[in-house]
Write a protein that holds these residues in place. Structure first.
Motif, PDB file in Angstrom:
ATOM      1  N   GLU A 215       0.973  -1.168  -0.091  1.00  0.00           N
ATOM      2  CA  GLU A 215      -0.009  -0.155   0.085  1.00  0.00           C
ATOM      3  C   GLU A 215       0.904   1.132   0.116  1.00  0.00           C
ATOM      4  OE1 GLU A 215      -3.121   0.251   2.850  1.00  0.00           O
ATOM      5  OE2 GLU A 215      -3.921  -1.534   2.582  1.00  0.00           O
ATOM      6  N   GLY A 216       0.495   2.256  -0.861  1.00  0.00           N
ATOM      7  CA  GLY A 216       1.039   3.396  -0.633  1.00  0.00           C
ATOM      8  C   GLY A 216       0.107   4.644  -0.231  1.00  0.00           C
ATOM      9  N   PRO A 217       0.563   5.841  -0.558  1.00  0.00           N
ATOM     10  CA  PRO A 217      -0.376   6.928  -0.047  1.00  0.00           C
ATOM     11  C   PRO A 217      -1.777   6.981  -0.576  1.00  0.00           C
ATOM     12  CG  PRO A 217       1.768   7.867  -0.495  1.00  0.00           C
ATOM     13  CD  PRO A 217       1.761   6.264  -1.076  1.00  0.00           C
ATOM     14  N   GLY A 218      -2.832   7.361   0.088  1.00  0.00           N
ATOM     15  CA  GLY A 218      -4.217   7.018  -0.082  1.00  0.00           C
ATOM     16  C   GLY A 218      -4.956   6.106  -0.083  1.00  0.00           C
ATOM     17  N   GLN A 219      -3.924   4.781   0.011  1.00  0.00           N
ATOM     18  CA  GLN A 219      -4.609   3.551   0.238  1.00  0.00           C
ATOM     19  C   GLN A 219      -4.828   3.314   1.874  1.00  0.00           C
ATOM     20  OE1 GLN A 219      -1.787   1.290  -2.321  1.00  0.00           O
ATOM     21  NE2 GLN A 219      -3.271   1.252  -3.742  1.00  0.00           N
ATOM     22  N   PRO A 220      -5.725   2.268   2.269  1.00  0.00           N
ATOM     23  CA  PRO A 220      -6.431   2.419   3.694  1.00  0.00           C
ATOM     24  C   PRO A 220      -5.398   2.222   4.677  1.00  0.00           C
ATOM     25  CG  PRO A 220      -7.411   0.738   2.303  1.00  0.00           C
ATOM     26  CD  PRO A 220      -6.231   1.235   1.457  1.00  0.00           C
ATOM     27  N   THR A 221      -4.266   1.536   4.914  1.00  0.00           N
ATOM     28  CA  THR A 221      -3.576   1.728   6.100  1.00  0.00           C
ATOM     29  C   THR A 221      -2.543   3.136   5.893  1.00  0.00           C
ATOM     30  OG1 THR A 221      -3.496  -0.538   6.314  1.00  0.00           O
ATOM     31  CG2 THR A 221      -1.645   0.560   7.365  1.00  0.00           C
ATOM     32  N   ILE A 222      -2.090   3.359   4.994  1.00  0.00           N
ATOM     33  CA  ILE A 222      -1.083   4.463   4.742  1.00  0.00           C
ATOM     34  C   ILE A 222      -2.094   5.926   4.968  1.00  0.00           C
ATOM     35  CG2 ILE A 222       0.456   5.805   3.471  1.00  0.00           C
ATOM     36  CD1 ILE A 222       1.391   2.795   4.291  1.00  0.00           C
ATOM     37  N   ARG A 223      -3.291   5.748   4.300  1.00  0.00           N
ATOM     38  CA  ARG A 223      -4.032   7.000   4.658  1.00  0.00           C
ATOM     39  C   ARG A 223      -4.291   7.075   6.078  1.00  0.00           C
ATOM     40  NH1 ARG A 223      -6.123  10.516   6.217  1.00  0.00           N
ATOM     41  NH2 ARG A 223      -7.838  11.992   5.250  1.00  0.00           N
ATOM     42  N   ARG A 224      -4.480   6.062   6.802  1.00  0.00           N
ATOM     43  CA  ARG A 224      -4.988   6.168   8.317  1.00  0.00           C
ATOM     44  C   ARG A 224      -3.626   6.474   9.300  1.00  0.00           C
ATOM     45  NH1 ARG A 224      -8.273   2.688   6.429  1.00  0.00           N
ATOM     46  NH2 ARG A 224     -10.614   2.481   7.371  1.00  0.00           N
ATOM     47  N   GLU A 225      -2.572   5.830   8.847  1.00  0.00           N
ATOM     48  CA  GLU A 225      -1.357   5.961   9.654  1.00  0.00           C
ATOM     49  C   GLU A 225      -0.496   7.283   9.238  1.00  0.00           C
ATOM     50  OE1 GLU A 225       0.793   2.313   9.659  1.00  0.00           O
ATOM     51  OE2 GLU A 225      -0.901   1.332  10.881  1.00  0.00           O
ATOM     52  N   GLN A 226      -0.438   7.542   8.247  1.00  0.00           N
ATOM     53  CA  GLN A 226       0.450   8.588   7.703  1.00  0.00           C
ATOM     54  C   GLN A 226      -0.301   9.881   7.252  1.00  0.00           C
ATOM     55  OE1 GLN A 226       3.762   7.068   5.519  1.00  0.00           O
ATOM     56  NE2 GLN A 226       3.168   5.061   5.940  1.00  0.00           N
ATOM     57  N   GLU A 227      -1.597   9.795   7.002  1.00  0.00           N
ATOM     58  CA  GLU A 227      -2.372  11.149   6.515  1.00  0.00           C
ATOM     59  C   GLU A 227      -2.123  11.469   5.274  1.00  0.00           C
ATOM     60  OE1 GLU A 227      -2.828  13.694   9.871  1.00  0.00           O
ATOM     61  OE2 GLU A 227      -3.868  12.466  11.300  1.00  0.00           O
ATOM     62  N   LEU A 228      -2.028  10.385   4.493  1.00  0.00           N
ATOM     63  CA  LEU A 228      -1.371  11.139   3.108  1.00  0.00           C
ATOM     64  C   LEU A 228      -2.634  10.581   2.058  1.00  0.00           C
ATOM     65  CD1 LEU A 228       2.413  10.133   3.342  1.00  0.00           C
ATOM     66  CD2 LEU A 228       1.481  12.192   3.443  1.00  0.00           C
ATOM     67  N   GLY A 229      -2.924  11.431   1.273  1.00  0.00           N
ATOM     68  CA  GLY A 229      -3.770  10.968   0.081  1.00  0.00           C
ATOM     69  C   GLY A 229      -2.803  10.398  -1.127  1.00  0.00           C
ATOM     70  N   PHE A 230      -3.595  10.191  -2.255  1.00  0.00           N
ATOM     71  CA  PHE A 230      -2.985   9.446  -3.314  1.00  0.00           C
ATOM     72  C   PHE A 230      -1.981  10.483  -3.968  1.00  0.00           C
ATOM     73  CE2 PHE A 230      -6.698   6.569  -3.431  1.00  0.00           C
ATOM     74  CZ  PHE A 230      -6.008   5.307  -3.770  1.00  0.00           C
ATOM     75  N   ILE A 231      -0.883   9.815  -4.551  1.00  0.00           N
ATOM     76  CA  ILE A 231       0.083  10.641  -5.398  1.00  0.00           C
ATOM     77  C   ILE A 231       0.069  10.032  -6.763  1.00  0.00           C
ATOM     78  CG2 ILE A 231       1.248  11.164  -3.343  1.00  0.00           C
ATOM     79  CD1 ILE A 231       3.379   9.114  -4.319  1.00  0.00           C
ATOM     80  N   PRO A 232       0.146  10.819  -7.900  1.00  0.00           N
ATOM     81  CA  PRO A 232       0.147  10.266  -9.046  1.00  0.00           C
ATOM     82  C   PRO A 232       1.375   9.524  -9.653  1.00  0.00           C
ATOM     83  CG  PRO A 232       0.398  12.703  -9.282  1.00  0.00           C
ATOM     84  CD  PRO A 232       0.081  12.420  -7.642  1.00  0.00           C
ATOM     85  N   ASP A 233       2.645  10.153  -9.075  1.00  0.00           N
ATOM     86  CA  ASP A 233       3.835   9.420  -9.460  1.00  0.00           C
ATOM     87  C   ASP A 233       4.002   8.041  -8.767  1.00  0.00           C
ATOM     88  OD1 ASP A 233       4.015  10.974  -7.265  1.00  0.00           O
ATOM     89  OD2 ASP A 233       5.864  11.839  -7.644  1.00  0.00           O
ATOM     90  N   TRP A 234       3.406   7.159  -9.121  1.00  0.00           N
ATOM     91  CA  TRP A 234       3.249   6.051  -8.350  1.00  0.00           C
ATOM     92  C   TRP A 234       4.515   5.159  -8.536  1.00  0.00           C
ATOM     93  CZ3 TRP A 234      -0.095   5.560  -4.831  1.00  0.00           C
ATOM     94  CH2 TRP A 234      -0.453   4.392  -4.207  1.00  0.00           C
TER      95      TRP A 234
END
Length: 431
Positions: A215-234
């Motif tokens: 999981e990266g930014p925007g995905q469920p665990t990262i969004r919760r634990e790191q408060e990061l939304g999706f990024i386009p440069d995947w």
């Protein structure tokens, strides 16, 4: 002019693009499990995971019977009760007499906790967003610990960007030098990497493939634990995963058979990543996504789209959020608003649309130089026609596979056997 549901009835349905919904009853290839299309689709997701030990059919149908269509709280409460009942069974010492008992019960409990969570994202401060996720994670970890070769949860920093990647490694063999083909698996908009086990990993392990989910930014665990939304440069998410696999697991990975899988919105994310990551041998897009903004904005009426594209963002935001607060959106639309804003970490629908414009494949598709499987679904309602656009742009590098009939829902939901048969047949032929 003030817009209302009466003057613009399609406004209530425009966010259908943000969730995979069931077809209308008359067009549906399967028996609807709810008169609410959003609920029907979530129930199909749950039942689909039964084939890999991630649910039990009777208990899910029992929960479905008691869910009030359109009532998000009812949906959550029924699955929360089922999750806790299943957790109690999993924790019973008599359940632990063999690994199959342990992992199937915990996998099911984890699944039910995820379903209890999925419709609760309207209120970012709801403590259930944290507690339910902790429950699903703990249950899932208990399940993968009981696999014949236990799954290994790992975390490592991204090489670009200030975030940490959460991943799970699954080995297909206990041999220290097996050199097996390996899948790197990513989901998209709302599904968790724990869902990836049921979508792809179980089938891959049975066929002798190692797997790593992430999981990266925007995905469920990262969004919760790191408060990061999706990024386009995947690629900044996938490249560190490949680094990990080819360094920490080099002895058991065949570097010439390293395939990248992207599911749902992940069909864009994986394609974007493989344009920059040359160590990937093949890519699987289930399904193909060409342009996020084009897919989402196509759900707007021309008048509503014109308001946004004219830059009248305050009017656009106020009208949509007012309709959501008044309970005047369909379940599909309401969930789409709730989850979209949460996953992209914004409280503004117009900002969300601004962000989606950064997710288009045209600018990088010429850099993709590996074989690509492009899935397309007969009843695709989020990105209709886009898999064909991906295929056309890739030419001979791509294979377009159309899933029809009961496998024709977005990402072949509840037809996992048919989907994985097609994917692994292609991988076997290609690699």
């Amino acid at each position: 002019m003030k817009l209302t549901l009466a003057t613009h009835p399609i406004l209530a349905a425009w966010m259908l693009s943000l969730t995979a919904t069931a077809a209308n009853d008359s067009d549906s290839p399967t028996l609807p499990l709810s008169t609410d299309s959003a609920f029907n689709f979530q129930l199909l997701i749950t039942l689909g995971d039964a084939i890999t030990g991630g649910a039990d059919i009777g208990p899910v149908l029992g929960a479905a019977k008691n869910i009030i269509p359109g009532d998000f709280s009812s949906f959550s409460e029924q699955f929360y009760a089922l999750a806790n009942d299943t957790k109690a069974q999993a924790a019973d010492p008599e359940n632990a007499y063999d690994g199959i008992n342990v992992r199937e019960t915990w996998f099911s409990a984890s699944q039910y906790f995820r379903r209890a969570d999925i419709l609760l994202h309207n209120d970012w401060d709801n403590p259930l967003l944290t507690s339910l996720w902790a429950e699903q994670t703990a249950a899932f970890d208990a399940a993968i610990a009981a696999l014949p070769i236990p799954g290994q949860r790992v975390r490592f920093p991204a090489t670009k960007g200030s975030f940490t990647i959460d991943a799970i490694w699954y080995a297909a063999s206990a041999s220290p030098d097996a050199k097996l083909p390996t899948l790197v698996i990513g989901n998209g908009f709302d599904a968790a990497q724990e869902d990836s086990y049921h979508y792809f990993v179980a089938s891959a392990l049975a066929r002798g493939w190692n797997c790593i989910t992430y999981e990266g930014p925007g995905q469920p665990t990262i969004r919760r634990e790191q408060e990061l939304g999706f990024i386009p440069d995947w690629e900044n998410v996938v490249t560190p995963v490949v680094d990990y696999v080819l360094s920490e697991k080099a002895n058991v990975v065949d570097e010439n058979r390293l395939a990248l899988v992207g599911n749902s919105f992940g069909g864009y994310l994986a394609a974007r990543a493989v344009a920059f990551e040359s160590r990937i041998s093949a890519a699987v897009l289930v399904d193909g996504v060409w342009d996020l903004y084009a897919g989402y904005s196509a759900q707007l009426t021309p008048d509503i789209r014109a308001i946004y594209e004219a830059g009248n963002y305050s009017q656009f935001d106020q009208e949509l959020l007012s309709l959501r607060a008044a309970g005047k959106l369909s379940s599909d639309a309401a969930w789409g608003v709730d989850y979209g804003l949460w996953a992209f970490n914004t409280h503004s629908p117009s900002d969300f649309f601004d962000q989606t414009k950064k997710y288009q494949l045209e600018s990088v598709v010429s850099q993709i130089n590996v074989p690509v499987f492009v899935g397309s679904a007969q009843f695709e309602n989020i990105f209709p026609g886009q898999p064909q656009q991906v295929k056309d742009a890739l030419g001979d590098k791509a294979t377009l596979y159309l899933f029809n009939g009961t496998a024709g829902y977005h990402c072949q939901t509840a037809a996992g056997q048919e989907m994985t048969r097609a994917v692994f047949a292609w991988l076997n032929k290609t690699l």
